[in-house]
Design a protein around this motif. Structure first.
Motif, PDB file in Angstrom:
ATOM      1  N   ASP A 380       0.828  -1.207   0.000  1.00  0.00           N
ATOM      2  CA  ASP A 380       0.000   0.000   0.000  1.00  0.00           C
ATOM      3  C   ASP A 380       0.863   1.258   0.000  1.00  0.00           C
ATOM      4  O   ASP A 380       0.538   2.247  -0.668  1.00  0.00           O
ATOM      5  CB  ASP A 380      -0.937  -0.008   1.209  1.00  0.00           C
ATOM      6  CG  ASP A 380      -2.016  -1.081   1.109  1.00  0.00           C
ATOM      7  OD1 ASP A 380      -2.282  -1.540  -0.022  1.00  0.00           O
ATOM      8  OD2 ASP A 380      -2.576  -1.472   2.145  1.00  0.00           O
ATOM      9  N   GLU A 381       1.976   1.226   0.741  1.00  0.00           N
ATOM     10  CA  GLU A 381       2.865   2.382   0.774  1.00  0.00           C
ATOM     11  C   GLU A 381       3.529   2.607  -0.586  1.00  0.00           C
ATOM     12  O   GLU A 381       3.658   3.743  -1.046  1.00  0.00           O
ATOM     13  CB  GLU A 381       3.937   2.191   1.847  1.00  0.00           C
ATOM     14  CG  GLU A 381       3.436   2.286   3.282  1.00  0.00           C
ATOM     15  CD  GLU A 381       2.641   1.071   3.728  1.00  0.00           C
ATOM     16  OE1 GLU A 381       2.709   0.013   3.033  1.00  0.00           O
ATOM     17  OE2 GLU A 381       1.953   1.157   4.751  1.00  0.00           O
ATOM     18  N   VAL A 382       3.954   1.510  -1.236  1.00  0.00           N
ATOM     19  CA  VAL A 382       4.563   1.630  -2.564  1.00  0.00           C
ATOM     20  C   VAL A 382       3.565   2.233  -3.547  1.00  0.00           C
ATOM     21  O   VAL A 382       3.901   3.125  -4.330  1.00  0.00           O
ATOM     22  CB  VAL A 382       5.062   0.260  -3.047  1.00  0.00           C
ATOM     23  CG1 VAL A 382       5.428   0.311  -4.535  1.00  0.00           C
ATOM     24  CG2 VAL A 382       6.274  -0.183  -2.232  1.00  0.00           C
ATOM     25  N   LEU A 383       2.317   1.760  -3.502  1.00  0.00           N
ATOM     26  CA  LEU A 383       1.308   2.275  -4.430  1.00  0.00           C
ATOM     27  C   LEU A 383       0.976   3.730  -4.156  1.00  0.00           C
ATOM     28  O   LEU A 383       0.744   4.506  -5.090  1.00  0.00           O
ATOM     29  CB  LEU A 383       0.042   1.411  -4.349  1.00  0.00           C
ATOM     30  CG  LEU A 383       0.169  -0.001  -4.930  1.00  0.00           C
ATOM     31  CD1 LEU A 383      -1.077  -0.817  -4.628  1.00  0.00           C
ATOM     32  CD2 LEU A 383       0.421   0.047  -6.434  1.00  0.00           C
ATOM     33  N   ARG A 384       0.954   4.122  -2.887  1.00  0.00           N
ATOM     34  CA  ARG A 384       0.675   5.527  -2.571  1.00  0.00           C
ATOM     35  C   ARG A 384       1.727   6.449  -3.176  1.00  0.00           C
ATOM     36  O   ARG A 384       1.424   7.583  -3.570  1.00  0.00           O
ATOM     37  CB  ARG A 384       0.599   5.719  -1.052  1.00  0.00           C
ATOM     38  CG  ARG A 384      -0.783   5.487  -0.480  1.00  0.00           C
ATOM     39  CD  ARG A 384      -0.908   6.045   0.933  1.00  0.00           C
ATOM     40  NE  ARG A 384      -0.138   5.259   1.887  1.00  0.00           N
ATOM     41  CZ  ARG A 384      -0.608   4.209   2.543  1.00  0.00           C
ATOM     42  NH1 ARG A 384      -1.864   3.821   2.344  1.00  0.00           N
ATOM     43  NH2 ARG A 384       0.138   3.552   3.404  1.00  0.00           N
ATOM     44  N   ALA A 385       2.961   5.963  -3.271  1.00  0.00           N
ATOM     45  CA  ALA A 385       4.009   6.777  -3.886  1.00  0.00           C
ATOM     46  C   ALA A 385       4.006   6.632  -5.402  1.00  0.00           C
ATOM     47  O   ALA A 385       4.274   7.597  -6.131  1.00  0.00           O
ATOM     48  CB  ALA A 385       5.374   6.363  -3.319  1.00  0.00           C
ATOM     49  N   ARG A 386       3.701   5.449  -5.893  1.00  0.00           N
ATOM     50  CA  ARG A 386       3.835   5.155  -7.324  1.00  0.00           C
ATOM     51  C   ARG A 386       2.693   5.737  -8.148  1.00  0.00           C
ATOM     52  O   ARG A 386       2.915   6.241  -9.264  1.00  0.00           O
ATOM     53  CB  ARG A 386       3.925   3.643  -7.521  1.00  0.00           C
ATOM     54  CG  ARG A 386       3.822   3.180  -8.955  1.00  0.00           C
ATOM     55  CD  ARG A 386       4.651   1.931  -9.178  1.00  0.00           C
ATOM     56  NE  ARG A 386       6.070   2.253  -9.219  1.00  0.00           N
ATOM     57  CZ  ARG A 386       7.033   1.340  -9.402  1.00  0.00           C
ATOM     58  NH1 ARG A 386       6.731   0.076  -9.518  1.00  0.00           N
ATOM     59  NH2 ARG A 386       8.296   1.718  -9.469  1.00  0.00           N
ATOM     60  N   LEU A 387       1.468   5.680  -7.664  1.00  0.00           N
ATOM     61  CA  LEU A 387       0.322   6.105  -8.481  1.00  0.00           C
ATOM     62  C   LEU A 387       0.392   7.579  -8.879  1.00  0.00           C
ATOM     63  O   LEU A 387       0.121   7.905 -10.037  1.00  0.00           O
ATOM     64  CB  LEU A 387      -0.982   5.780  -7.767  1.00  0.00           C
ATOM     65  CG  LEU A 387      -1.264   4.278  -7.554  1.00  0.00           C
ATOM     66  CD1 LEU A 387      -2.629   4.071  -6.909  1.00  0.00           C
ATOM     67  CD2 LEU A 387      -1.162   3.508  -8.859  1.00  0.00           C
ATOM     68  N   PRO A 388       0.748   8.497  -7.976  1.00  0.00           N
ATOM     69  CA  PRO A 388       0.900   9.892  -8.428  1.00  0.00           C
ATOM     70  C   PRO A 388       1.980  10.052  -9.493  1.00  0.00           C
ATOM     71  O   PRO A 388       1.843  10.888 -10.397  1.00  0.00           O
ATOM     72  CB  PRO A 388       1.265  10.640  -7.146  1.00  0.00           C
ATOM     73  CG  PRO A 388       0.724   9.792  -6.032  1.00  0.00           C
ATOM     74  CD  PRO A 388       0.889   8.378  -6.512  1.00  0.00           C
ATOM     75  N   GLN A 389       3.057   9.278  -9.414  1.00  0.00           N
ATOM     76  CA  GLN A 389       4.105   9.355 -10.422  1.00  0.00           C
ATOM     77  C   GLN A 389       3.580   8.896 -11.781  1.00  0.00           C
ATOM     78  O   GLN A 389       3.872   9.526 -12.810  1.00  0.00           O
ATOM     79  CB  GLN A 389       5.292   8.484  -9.990  1.00  0.00           C
ATOM     80  CG  GLN A 389       5.988   8.957  -8.724  1.00  0.00           C
ATOM     81  CD  GLN A 389       6.980   7.932  -8.194  1.00  0.00           C
ATOM     82  OE1 GLN A 389       7.079   6.808  -8.697  1.00  0.00           O
ATOM     83  NE2 GLN A 389       7.734   8.318  -7.163  1.00  0.00           N
TER      84      GLN A 389
END
Length: 500
Positions: A380-389
């Protein structure tokens, strides 16, 4: 070759009313003249909405459905045959075909080079053929260190886990449960990537000659796996508007395919998201036909503008859940270099799949599974950073294409990893070949077609590179287009073809 095509055409028949509806939509509701009718059929064929080697309706039947004279249909069919988009034999019907010059050779792929996470493949080449992001570097390093600490406990064992290590099976099952699909660890098989999962399911459930319903366009490596297994693809179109649920249902009922391979979540390559009601209707129809549903959720986590979708199988009514097999992986959410995938299915089927994999691949490496176990805990933490990118990269790509190639059109997808771009002309394969000389590796839309030669007016353009690279990528594509295209050009024979 002609005899083979006749056999293919018998398997697929397009009714007069159905073709009339498609043609009428293509010509904006007007009664078509023979040239407009021929052009509409050509467009439908190249767009994948009418499959290759499909038997066209009899002239009288289509004329009645369209409200035109039979002479109009006769002239249109003659024009299609003369231009190579249809074929017939004395005493037989007319079926869709493609002229030899329109069967593109797939673009050669350059092997990955040292440019790595920047999105290049060496020598300044921009890679737009791989729709997968670079690894989250810090999280991957941390996961490798954590895996190394856990490895000694596993090193004391033989290390063979055909089902996957118990800890990772439990982690994948727990994520399904949190997403709304209660799952036990014994319903999970860990595989060497989602591609192995797809191939295992096809090999176990299918037999050569069995029919498989597929989307058109679809994920090329899955289509290749279907062909290599000797299965017969039954394509249903996915357009900018998504799925025609009635057509999917009718294909399931009429063709009774053994398996249906679907990518309902941010479909690859279109980015379409299947609605809840559509999913329920397909599940109910599959129950009636006994069709296995192979659901590819590899991109389900890449929800950019909408909430993450619940698992397709969570909507399965009682008695249908055992017909649904779900595959996924960490390739799109984390990194394709970490070859970790899975299948979720009934526990008995999981056992059969595990036994089927042993002759070719006894187990997925333990070290990679331990790395994946750590990454799953922080997904979930990886996705929170990755999706805005990814959202920023998508918007940068769209803006660059608008500036450099304003005549191209696309639907902005609510998730996924690529744009499905309409070039306005069937030049995708020629453009992809020319783009190599301008430092861009990309695949023409036909690589994604269930029938060869379709989607020649489309490109799949991933937005997985750094946002600041897309202005240059679009400029190179525009330069390749402006320089002129050679429709007869071939692929570079020095390299093998591949796409992800």
């Amino acid at each position: 070759m002609a005899d083979v095509r006749v056999v293919h055409s018998v398997d697929r028949r397009l009714g007069g009313k159905r073709l009339a509806d498609l043609v009428t939509a293509a010509v904006a509701g007007e009664k078509p003249g023979y040239r407009a009718l021929a052009q509409a059929v050509r467009t439908l064929l190249l767009d994948g909405r009418v499959p290759l080697h499909t038997r066209l309706p009899a002239e009288r039947e289509l004329a009645s459905a369209l409200g035109v004279s039979r002479a109009t249909v006769t002239a249109a069919y003659d024009l299609l045959r003369d231009s190579g988009f249809a074929a017939s034999r004395r005493g037989a019907s007319t079926w869709t075909e493609l002229p030899e010059g329109r069967r593109p050779t797939n673009v050669a792929a350059y092997p990955p080079g040292p440019a790595g996470g920047a999105g290049g493949v060496g020598d300044g080449m921009l890679d737009l053929a791989v729709a997968a992001p670079a690894a989250p570097a810090a999280e991957l390093s941390e996961a490798v260190a954590a895996a190394a600490a856990l490895l000694p406990a596993h090193a004391a064992t033989a290390g063979y886990h055909p089902y996957g290590i118990p800890e990772l099976r439990a982690a994948v099952a727990e994520r399904f449960t949190r997403r709304g699909l209660p799952t036990l660890p014994d319903q999970i098989l860990i595989t060497t990537g989602a591609q192995q999962a797809i191939s295992l399911v096809l090999a176990l459930l299918g037999r050569p000659g069995d029919r498989v319903l597929v989307e058109n366009p679809s994920y090329p490596n899955a289509l290749d796996a279907i062909r290599r297994a000797g299965l017969r693809a039954m394509p249903v179109p996915v357009t900018d508007a998504g799925w025609d649920t009635a057509l999917v249902e009718s294909t399931l009922r009429q063709a009774a395919p053994r398996i249906a391979y679907l990518v309902p979540d941010f479909q690859n390559p279109t980015g379409a998201l299947m609605g809840r009601e559509q999913r329920v209707r397909i599940l109910e129809t599959a129950r009636a036909t006994g069709t296995w549903l192979l659901i590819d959720e590899t991109i389900a986590d890449i929800a950019l503008d909408v909430p993450p979708p619940a698992p397709f199988a969570s909507l399965a009514p009682h008695g249908v859940a055992e017909q649904v097999l779900t595959v996924g992986s960490l390739s799109k959410s984390h990194w394709g270099g970490l070859r970790i995938g899975w299948v979720r299915a009934g526990s008995r089927l999981i056992t059969e799949l595990a036994m089927a994999r042993i002759p070719a691949d006894m187990a997925t490496p333990v070290l990679e599974q331990l790395v994946a176990l750590h990454l799953m805990g922080g997904m979930d933490e990886v996705l929170r950073a990755r999706l805005p990118q990814l959202r920023a990269a998508r918007d940068a790509l769209a803006a660059a294409l608008t500036r450099q190639l304003p005549e191209w059109r696309w639907q902005l997808p609510p998730g996924g990893l690529s744009l499905w771009v309409d070039l306005g002309a069937p030049v995708a394969s020629s453009l992809a070949r020319a783009a190599l000389g301008h430092g861009v590796r990309i695949e023409g839309g036909s690589r994604f077609g269930a029938d060869p030669g379709t989607h020649e007016h489309r490109l799949r353009i991933p937005f997985t590179l750094a946002p600041d690279l897309y202005e240059e990528a679009a400029a190179r594509l525009a330069a390749a287009l402006a320089a002129g295209l050679d429709p007869a050009g071939g692929a570079d024979p020095r390299h093998d073809d591949w796409v992800a």
